[in-house]
Design a protein around this motif. Structure first.
Motif, PDB file in Angstrom:
ATOM      1  N   SER A 219      47.731  52.405  32.533  1.00  0.00           N
ATOM      2  CA  SER A 219      47.807  50.943  32.505  1.00  0.00           C
ATOM      3  C   SER A 219      46.710  50.325  31.640  1.00  0.00           C
ATOM      4  CB  SER A 219      47.719  50.388  33.930  1.00  0.00           C
ATOM      5  OG  SER A 219      46.493  50.772  34.553  1.00  0.00           O
ATOM      6  N   GLU A 220      46.074  51.121  30.787  1.00  0.00           N
ATOM      7  CA  GLU A 220      44.921  50.664  30.020  1.00  0.00           C
ATOM      8  C   GLU A 220      45.221  49.466  29.141  1.00  0.00           C
ATOM      9  OE1 GLU A 220      41.622  52.507  26.886  1.00  0.00           O
ATOM     10  OE2 GLU A 220      43.361  53.703  27.512  1.00  0.00           O
ATOM     11  N   ASN A 221      46.420  49.387  28.603  1.00  0.00           N
ATOM     12  CA  ASN A 221      46.770  48.303  27.677  1.00  0.00           C
ATOM     13  C   ASN A 221      47.397  47.101  28.369  1.00  0.00           C
ATOM     14  OD1 ASN A 221      45.882  49.735  25.359  1.00  0.00           O
ATOM     15  ND2 ASN A 221      47.798  50.902  25.356  1.00  0.00           N
ATOM     16  N   ASP A 222      47.450  47.134  29.697  1.00  0.00           N
ATOM     17  CA  ASP A 222      48.072  46.056  30.464  1.00  0.00           C
ATOM     18  C   ASP A 222      47.008  45.157  31.070  1.00  0.00           C
ATOM     19  OD1 ASP A 222      51.008  46.921  30.461  1.00  0.00           O
ATOM     20  OD2 ASP A 222      49.984  48.742  31.143  1.00  0.00           O
ATOM     21  N   ARG A 223      47.291  43.864  31.105  1.00  0.00           N
ATOM     22  CA  ARG A 223      46.348  42.901  31.658  1.00  0.00           C
ATOM     23  C   ARG A 223      46.545  42.790  33.168  1.00  0.00           C
ATOM     24  NH1 ARG A 223      47.176  37.721  27.858  1.00  0.00           N
ATOM     25  NH2 ARG A 223      49.346  38.184  28.393  1.00  0.00           N
ATOM     26  N   ILE A 224      45.455  42.970  33.897  1.00  0.00           N
ATOM     27  CA  ILE A 224      45.513  43.032  35.358  1.00  0.00           C
ATOM     28  C   ILE A 224      44.364  42.214  35.939  1.00  0.00           C
ATOM     29  CG2 ILE A 224      45.463  44.531  37.391  1.00  0.00           C
ATOM     30  CD1 ILE A 224      46.309  46.849  35.523  1.00  0.00           C
ATOM     31  N   VAL A 225      44.659  41.371  36.911  1.00  0.00           N
ATOM     32  CA  VAL A 225      43.622  40.695  37.686  1.00  0.00           C
ATOM     33  C   VAL A 225      43.510  41.367  39.043  1.00  0.00           C
ATOM     34  CG1 VAL A 225      43.876  38.482  36.493  1.00  0.00           C
ATOM     35  CG2 VAL A 225      45.251  38.928  38.528  1.00  0.00           C
ATOM     36  N   PHE A 226      42.275  41.456  39.545  1.00  0.00           N
ATOM     37  CA  PHE A 226      42.058  42.112  40.835  1.00  0.00           C
ATOM     38  C   PHE A 226      40.847  41.513  41.526  1.00  0.00           C
ATOM     39  CE2 PHE A 226      39.326  44.378  37.964  1.00  0.00           C
ATOM     40  CZ  PHE A 226      38.254  44.851  38.717  1.00  0.00           C
ATOM     41  N   GLY A 227      40.763  41.754  42.826  1.00  0.00           N
ATOM     42  CA  GLY A 227      39.650  41.274  43.636  1.00  0.00           C
ATOM     43  C   GLY A 227      38.907  42.427  44.274  1.00  0.00           C
ATOM     44  N   TYR A 237      36.751  43.153  31.920  1.00  0.00           N
ATOM     45  CA  TYR A 237      36.411  44.521  31.557  1.00  0.00           C
ATOM     46  C   TYR A 237      37.602  45.102  30.805  1.00  0.00           C
ATOM     47  CZ  TYR A 237      32.812  43.813  35.113  1.00  0.00           C
ATOM     48  OH  TYR A 237      31.760  43.317  35.855  1.00  0.00           O
ATOM     49  N   GLY A 238      37.566  44.998  29.487  1.00  0.00           N
ATOM     50  CA  GLY A 238      38.738  45.388  28.722  1.00  0.00           C
ATOM     51  C   GLY A 238      39.881  44.441  29.021  1.00  0.00           C
ATOM     52  N   ASN A 239      40.975  44.987  29.531  1.00  0.00           N
ATOM     53  CA  ASN A 239      42.142  44.173  29.869  1.00  0.00           C
ATOM     54  C   ASN A 239      42.231  43.828  31.349  1.00  0.00           C
ATOM     55  OD1 ASN A 239      43.352  43.821  27.326  1.00  0.00           O
ATOM     56  ND2 ASN A 239      44.205  45.876  27.382  1.00  0.00           N
ATOM     57  N   VAL A 240      41.183  44.115  32.116  1.00  0.00           N
ATOM     58  CA  VAL A 240      41.221  43.787  33.534  1.00  0.00           C
ATOM     59  C   VAL A 240      40.181  42.711  33.840  1.00  0.00           C
ATOM     60  CG1 VAL A 240      42.044  46.106  34.119  1.00  0.00           C
ATOM     61  CG2 VAL A 240      39.600  45.576  34.295  1.00  0.00           C
ATOM     62  N   PHE A 241      40.483  41.919  34.878  1.00  0.00           N
ATOM     63  CA  PHE A 241      39.677  40.750  35.226  1.00  0.00           C
ATOM     64  C   PHE A 241      39.276  40.864  36.689  1.00  0.00           C
ATOM     65  CE2 PHE A 241      42.377  39.813  31.720  1.00  0.00           C
ATOM     66  CZ  PHE A 241      41.745  38.871  30.937  1.00  0.00           C
ATOM     67  N   SER A 242      37.984  40.973  36.931  1.00  0.00           N
ATOM     68  CA  SER A 242      37.442  41.106  38.277  1.00  0.00           C
ATOM     69  C   SER A 242      37.122  39.717  38.829  1.00  0.00           C
ATOM     70  CB  SER A 242      36.175  41.965  38.231  1.00  0.00           C
ATOM     71  OG  SER A 242      35.547  42.008  39.494  1.00  0.00           O
ATOM     72  N   LEU A 243      37.614  39.427  40.047  1.00  0.00           N
ATOM     73  CA  LEU A 243      37.588  38.052  40.544  1.00  0.00           C
ATOM     74  C   LEU A 243      36.809  37.835  41.837  1.00  0.00           C
ATOM     75  CD1 LEU A 243      41.342  37.088  39.948  1.00  0.00           C
ATOM     76  CD2 LEU A 243      39.381  36.574  38.493  1.00  0.00           C
ATOM     77  N   ASP A 244      36.440  38.881  42.545  1.00  0.00           N
ATOM     78  CA  ASP A 244      35.800  38.685  43.852  1.00  0.00           C
ATOM     79  C   ASP A 244      34.314  38.374  43.659  1.00  0.00           C
ATOM     80  OD1 ASP A 244      34.934  38.643  46.441  1.00  0.00           O
ATOM     81  OD2 ASP A 244      35.329  40.756  46.864  1.00  0.00           O
ATOM     82  N   SER A 245      33.929  37.144  43.948  1.00  0.00           N
ATOM     83  CA  SER A 245      32.523  36.741  43.789  1.00  0.00           C
ATOM     84  C   SER A 245      31.856  36.433  45.124  1.00  0.00           C
ATOM     85  CB  SER A 245      32.425  35.540  42.845  1.00  0.00           C
ATOM     86  OG  SER A 245      33.363  34.540  43.177  1.00  0.00           O
ATOM     87  N   GLY A 246      32.367  37.005  46.215  1.00  0.00           N
ATOM     88  CA  GLY A 246      31.654  36.968  47.486  1.00  0.00           C
ATOM     89  C   GLY A 246      31.634  35.630  48.192  1.00  0.00           C
ATOM     90  N   ALA A 247      32.751  34.902  48.144  1.00  0.00           N
ATOM     91  CA  ALA A 247      32.779  33.589  48.794  1.00  0.00           C
ATOM     92  C   ALA A 247      32.462  33.683  50.283  1.00  0.00           C
ATOM     93  CB  ALA A 247      34.136  32.921  48.582  1.00  0.00           C
ATOM     94  N   VAL A 248      32.997  34.695  50.936  1.00  0.00           N
ATOM     95  CA  VAL A 248      32.819  34.793  52.385  1.00  0.00           C
ATOM     96  C   VAL A 248      31.365  35.069  52.763  1.00  0.00           C
ATOM     97  CG1 VAL A 248      33.232  37.277  52.701  1.00  0.00           C
ATOM     98  CG2 VAL A 248      33.977  35.656  54.467  1.00  0.00           C
ATOM     99  N   TRP A 249      30.576  35.561  51.799  1.00  0.00           N
ATOM    100  CA  TRP A 249      29.159  35.823  52.064  1.00  0.00           C
ATOM    101  C   TRP A 249      28.279  34.664  51.607  1.00  0.00           C
ATOM    102  CZ3 TRP A 249      29.840  39.178  55.423  1.00  0.00           C
ATOM    103  CH2 TRP A 249      30.746  40.218  55.268  1.00  0.00           C
ATOM    104  N   GLY A 250      28.908  33.553  51.230  1.00  0.00           N
ATOM    105  CA  GLY A 250      28.138  32.383  50.870  1.00  0.00           C
ATOM    106  C   GLY A 250      27.827  32.270  49.393  1.00  0.00           C
ATOM    107  N   ASP A 251      28.464  33.101  48.575  1.00  0.00           N
ATOM    108  CA  ASP A 251      28.175  33.079  47.138  1.00  0.00           C
ATOM    109  C   ASP A 251      29.108  32.102  46.428  1.00  0.00           C
ATOM    110  OD1 ASP A 251      26.113  34.911  47.454  1.00  0.00           O
ATOM    111  OD2 ASP A 251      27.461  36.619  47.252  1.00  0.00           O
ATOM    112  N   GLU A 252      30.134  32.570  45.754  1.00  0.00           N
ATOM    113  CA  GLU A 252      31.029  31.692  45.002  1.00  0.00           C
ATOM    114  C   GLU A 252      32.478  32.126  45.200  1.00  0.00           C
ATOM    115  OE1 GLU A 252      29.646  32.281  41.019  1.00  0.00           O
ATOM    116  OE2 GLU A 252      28.244  30.590  41.112  1.00  0.00           O
ATOM    117  N   LEU A 253      33.388  31.203  44.912  1.00  0.00           N
ATOM    118  CA  LEU A 253      34.800  31.521  44.775  1.00  0.00           C
ATOM    119  C   LEU A 253      35.158  31.265  43.319  1.00  0.00           C
ATOM    120  CD1 LEU A 253      37.344  32.448  46.337  1.00  0.00           C
ATOM    121  CD2 LEU A 253      37.925  30.022  46.635  1.00  0.00           C
ATOM    122  N   THR A 254      35.897  32.201  42.714  1.00  0.00           N
ATOM    123  CA  THR A 254      36.119  32.193  41.277  1.00  0.00           C
ATOM    124  C   THR A 254      37.600  32.142  40.932  1.00  0.00           C
ATOM    125  OG1 THR A 254      34.093  33.414  40.815  1.00  0.00           O
ATOM    126  CG2 THR A 254      35.828  33.570  39.165  1.00  0.00           C
ATOM    127  N   ALA A 255      37.915  31.393  39.877  1.00  0.00           N
ATOM    128  CA  ALA A 255      39.266  31.356  39.302  1.00  0.00           C
ATOM    129  C   ALA A 255      39.163  31.573  37.803  1.00  0.00           C
ATOM    130  CB  ALA A 255      39.940  30.012  39.591  1.00  0.00           C
TER     131      ALA A 255
END
Length: 288
Positions: A219-227, A237-255
């Motif tokens: 799946s290297e050439n496919d665009r994927i969002v994940f948490g 990171y390449g074609n993948v998008f990391s979204l978990d920024s620790g909202a539940v721990w008081g940090d941030e929520l990201t879009a």
């Protein structure tokens, strides 16, 4: 139509509301993709689910490990309870049955062919293409939506098997597939799942790689969002998008807006008391 992918909400409904106001989300014209872990640890899991149920055309979700943990509790499989669990707002609600039924009918993997983007909570093993992921997700989704859904959760927990094979069968096959979609962070260099270590890549054990950094990943050439991975940090990171920024721990929520380039990133601070937020906000009054 704007399309925004959002990281793990985990019951922080009011933080989600502030992020939706930040991106000026309209359920009539836009879409949001929620990358799993809708519930647990935060204070308002039921409100998150009710919001998703209200706007099925404009809210797309995938299941995360905490969502499955909620369903496991509903199925009577409670030996894996955690002291930080906050599931009662769903389990004891008058509309609990409706929320649980809706949740177990949600996908483990989502693909938009027009947008050419996919969404998963955790990750994909190197052997799977996007079509493989859709096919494997469908196997587990069929069980979750069927009469044997409670039995599934008696067999869900565990770290084995570690290696994919088409010959995997029964609950071992279901568990491997589920672990990939909802728990995966690292793989061993030989492709086996490495589920124990949860920290940042800089601290990873020798001969383990983030799932998206595996060589020859199909799946290297496919665009994927994940948490799922707040210690990784948000970003592309390449074609993948990391979204978990620790909202539940008081940090941030990201879009991140994914329907146009350059990709636009948005955050709101969750605040140090993220698990205790109770004050109503304008979006709640506007849409619920």
């Amino acid at each position: 139509m704007a399309v925004f992918a959002i990281g793990d909400v985990q019951g922080c409904y009011d933080v989600l509301v502030r992020l939706l106001e930040r991106i000026d989300f309209s359920p009539e014209s836009d879409q949001i993709w929620l990358a799993g872990d809708l519930v647990n640890r935060g204070p308002n899991s039921a409100d998150v689910l009710r919001f998703c149920m209200r706007y099925p055309a404009s809210v797309k979700v995938v299941l995360g490990n905490h969502d499955l943990h909620l369903l496991a509790n509903a199925a009577g499989v409670t030996e894996k309870k955690h002291r930080l669990d906050t599931l009662n707002s769903v389990l004891t609600a008058e509309d609990s049955e409706a929320m649980l039924n809706w949740l177990r009918h949600q996908p483990l993997f989502y693909h938009d062919a027009d947008l050419q983007f996919s969404m998963v909570h955790a990750g994909l093993p190197p052997e799977w293409s996007i079509q493989d992921a859709l096919d494997r997700a469908a196997e587990v989704e069929t069980v979750l939506r069927g009469e044997r859904w409670r039995e599934f959760f008696k067999h869900m927990y565990g770290n084995k098997p570690k290696r994919w094979s088409e010959d995997l069968a029964g609950w071992d096959r279901m568990r491997y597939i589920t672990n990939c979609f909802t728990r995966l962070r690292y793989c061993h260099e030989d492709g086996r799942l490495a589920l124990r270590f949860k920290g940042a890549p800089a601290d990873r054990p020798a001969k383990q790689k983030p799932w998206f950094a595996m060589p020859n990943r199909r799946s290297e050439n496919d665009r994927i969002v994940f948490g799922h991975w707040s210690m990784l940090g948000t970003g592309q990171y390449g074609n993948v998008f990391s979204l978990d920024s620790g909202a539940v721990w008081g940090d941030e929520l990201t879009a991140v807006r994914i329907d146009q380039q350059p990709y636009q990133w948005f955050t709101v601070e969750a605040g140090r008391q993220a698990q205790d937020i109770k004050q109503p906000v304008r979006f709640f009054q506007r849409w619920l």
